[in-house]
Design a protein around this motif. Sequence first.
Motif, PDB file in Angstrom:
ATOM      1  N   GLY A  17      21.391  43.139  62.589  1.00 18.76           N
ATOM      2  CA  GLY A  17      21.591  42.823  63.877  1.00 18.76           C
ATOM      3  C   GLY A  17      19.970  42.493  64.221  1.00 18.76           C
ATOM      4  O   GLY A  17      18.946  42.727  63.749  1.00 18.76           O
ATOM      5  N   ALA A  18      19.951  41.685  65.053  1.00 20.38           N
ATOM      6  CA  ALA A  18      18.694  41.180  65.941  1.00 20.38           C
ATOM      7  C   ALA A  18      19.098  41.190  67.508  1.00 20.38           C
ATOM      8  O   ALA A  18      20.161  40.802  67.918  1.00 20.38           O
ATOM      9  N   THR A  19      18.153  41.993  68.030  1.00 23.87           N
ATOM     10  CA  THR A  19      18.941  41.931  69.619  1.00 23.87           C
ATOM     11  C   THR A  19      17.872  41.309  70.538  1.00 23.87           C
ATOM     12  O   THR A  19      16.423  41.522  69.956  1.00 23.87           O
ATOM     13  N   PHE A  20      18.131  40.686  71.556  1.00 26.13           N
ATOM     14  CA  PHE A  20      17.316  40.032  72.196  1.00 26.13           C
ATOM     15  C   PHE A  20      17.425  40.170  73.893  1.00 26.13           C
ATOM     16  O   PHE A  20      18.599  40.069  74.147  1.00 26.13           O
ATOM     17  N   SER A  21      16.508  40.875  74.312  1.00 25.60           N
ATOM     18  CA  SER A  21      16.640  41.520  75.791  1.00 25.60           C
ATOM     19  C   SER A  21      17.962  42.203  75.680  1.00 25.60           C
ATOM     20  O   SER A  21      18.127  43.226  74.793  1.00 25.60           O
ATOM     21  N   ALA A  43      17.910  31.049  72.542  1.00 28.43           N
ATOM     22  CA  ALA A  43      16.757  31.412  71.629  1.00 28.43           C
ATOM     23  C   ALA A  43      17.048  31.620  70.305  1.00 28.43           C
ATOM     24  O   ALA A  43      18.216  32.108  70.179  1.00 28.43           O
ATOM     25  N   GLN A  44      16.293  30.957  69.425  1.00 31.88           N
ATOM     26  CA  GLN A  44      17.089  30.866  68.074  1.00 31.88           C
ATOM     27  C   GLN A  44      15.971  31.485  67.035  1.00 31.88           C
ATOM     28  O   GLN A  44      14.777  31.082  67.161  1.00 31.88           O
ATOM     29  N   VAL A  45      16.303  32.624  66.226  1.00 34.76           N
ATOM     30  CA  VAL A  45      15.399  33.122  65.305  1.00 34.76           C
ATOM     31  C   VAL A  45      16.071  33.207  63.816  1.00 34.76           C
ATOM     32  O   VAL A  45      17.367  33.451  63.844  1.00 34.76           O
ATOM     33  N   GLY A  92      12.673  28.641  68.365  1.00 37.00           N
ATOM     34  CA  GLY A  92      12.916  28.112  69.831  1.00 37.00           C
ATOM     35  C   GLY A  92      11.583  27.760  70.496  1.00 37.00           C
ATOM     36  O   GLY A  92      10.640  27.672  70.145  1.00 37.00           O
ATOM     37  N   ASP A  93      11.844  27.253  71.938  1.00 34.51           N
ATOM     38  CA  ASP A  93      10.737  26.806  72.508  1.00 34.51           C
ATOM     39  C   ASP A  93      10.389  27.732  73.649  1.00 34.51           C
ATOM     40  O   ASP A  93       9.476  27.636  74.225  1.00 34.51           O
ATOM     41  N   LYS A  94      10.808  28.963  73.644  1.00 30.51           N
ATOM     42  CA  LYS A  94      10.551  30.182  74.586  1.00 30.51           C
ATOM     43  C   LYS A  94      10.566  31.367  73.595  1.00 30.51           C
ATOM     44  O   LYS A  94      10.849  31.558  72.536  1.00 30.51           O
ATOM     45  N   ALA A  95       9.614  32.368  74.075  1.00 30.46           N
ATOM     46  CA  ALA A  95       9.341  33.538  73.520  1.00 30.46           C
ATOM     47  C   ALA A  95      10.781  34.498  73.366  1.00 30.46           C
ATOM     48  O   ALA A  95      11.722  34.209  74.261  1.00 30.46           O
ATOM     49  N   VAL A  96      11.014  35.226  72.286  1.00 29.82           N
ATOM     50  CA  VAL A  96      12.016  35.894  72.051  1.00 29.82           C
ATOM     51  C   VAL A  96      11.708  37.389  72.520  1.00 29.82           C
ATOM     52  O   VAL A  96      10.971  37.877  71.874  1.00 29.82           O
ATOM     53  N   LYS A  97      12.577  37.797  73.261  1.00 27.75           N
ATOM     54  CA  LYS A  97      12.027  39.438  73.970  1.00 27.75           C
ATOM     55  C   LYS A  97      12.727  40.463  72.934  1.00 27.75           C
ATOM     56  O   LYS A  97      13.910  39.965  72.575  1.00 27.75           O
ATOM     57  N   ASN A  98      12.213  41.616  72.720  1.00 24.89           N
ATOM     58  CA  ASN A  98      12.757  42.623  72.238  1.00 24.89           C
ATOM     59  C   ASN A  98      13.619  42.380  70.650  1.00 24.89           C
ATOM     60  O   ASN A  98      14.519  42.717  70.521  1.00 24.89           O
ATOM     61  N   LEU A  99      12.696  41.644  70.137  1.00 27.20           N
ATOM     62  CA  LEU A  99      13.451  41.152  68.687  1.00 27.20           C
ATOM     63  C   LEU A  99      13.509  42.473  67.887  1.00 27.20           C
ATOM     64  O   LEU A  99      12.616  42.978  67.644  1.00 27.20           O
ATOM     65  N   THR A 100      14.691  42.724  67.483  1.00 28.65           N
ATOM     66  CA  THR A 100      14.829  44.216  66.560  1.00 28.65           C
ATOM     67  C   THR A 100      15.598  43.593  65.264  1.00 28.65           C
ATOM     68  O   THR A 100      16.600  42.952  65.315  1.00 28.65           O
ATOM     69  N   GLY A 169       8.166  44.725  69.160  1.00 25.48           N
ATOM     70  CA  GLY A 169       7.543  44.538  70.569  1.00 25.48           C
ATOM     71  C   GLY A 169       7.895  43.833  71.748  1.00 25.48           C
ATOM     72  O   GLY A 169       9.325  43.621  71.609  1.00 25.48           O
ATOM     73  N   ALA A 170       7.184  43.469  72.573  1.00 29.41           N
ATOM     74  CA  ALA A 170       7.698  43.092  73.883  1.00 29.41           C
ATOM     75  C   ALA A 170       8.258  41.445  73.573  1.00 29.41           C
ATOM     76  O   ALA A 170       9.415  41.085  74.099  1.00 29.41           O
ATOM     77  N   SER A 171       7.573  40.670  72.771  1.00 29.73           N
ATOM     78  CA  SER A 171       8.246  39.358  72.450  1.00 29.73           C
ATOM     79  C   SER A 171       7.531  38.648  71.186  1.00 29.73           C
ATOM     80  O   SER A 171       6.379  39.153  70.878  1.00 29.73           O
ATOM     81  N   VAL A 172       8.142  37.651  70.740  1.00 32.84           N
ATOM     82  CA  VAL A 172       7.657  36.852  69.717  1.00 32.84           C
ATOM     83  C   VAL A 172       7.718  35.693  70.388  1.00 32.84           C
ATOM     84  O   VAL A 172       8.683  34.968  70.702  1.00 32.84           O
TER      85      VAL A 172
END
Length: 187
Positions: A17-21, A43-45, A92-100, A169-172
Amino acid sequence: MKRFSIAGLSAIALIAGATFSSQPIVANIFEGGVAVAQNAQKAQVQLQLEAEKKVVQTVNGQQKVAWQPLKGKVMVQPGDVLRYSVTGANNGDKAVKNLTINQPVPQGMVYVLNSATVKANQGTKITYSIDGGKSFVENPVVKVKLANGKVETRPAPDTAYTHVRWNFGASVAAKAAVKGSYQTKVR
């Protein structure tokens, strides 16, 4: 002597899993060692899993450790140490928050204690599960009943670990990548 055959990484490894916000994953596709996780905001990881086998060589009377990449179908034997590395690239063009990222300890393997690492990301928290991925803590413990009937809390043994989790952390940042790794030993 037992031998295990690993038929490609996708057969034994799953990026669970990868969680975003607080948004759930819309897509989690795993093909040929690469997964794409995407949330509702697009957002794409891209997640990539690699595996290597520890090879100890003696050079000029000194032991040196090397890591041999594992590709395709390979044979491993009890006692072999494997290192798994998961790279998460924010395309992506935006930061990803809370990537787990959750990574299970593959069946037939035992987690090598204190081997989980992270590269180039401050604020990353590494946690572990000993209950099949239901809960995660930094230092798993088990209760042990002693011969006298008392119960003690002790650090969980290596055989109890079922998953490793990296919370980055907070964002990537956009166009940035993070990487975590851990080692296992073939039973």
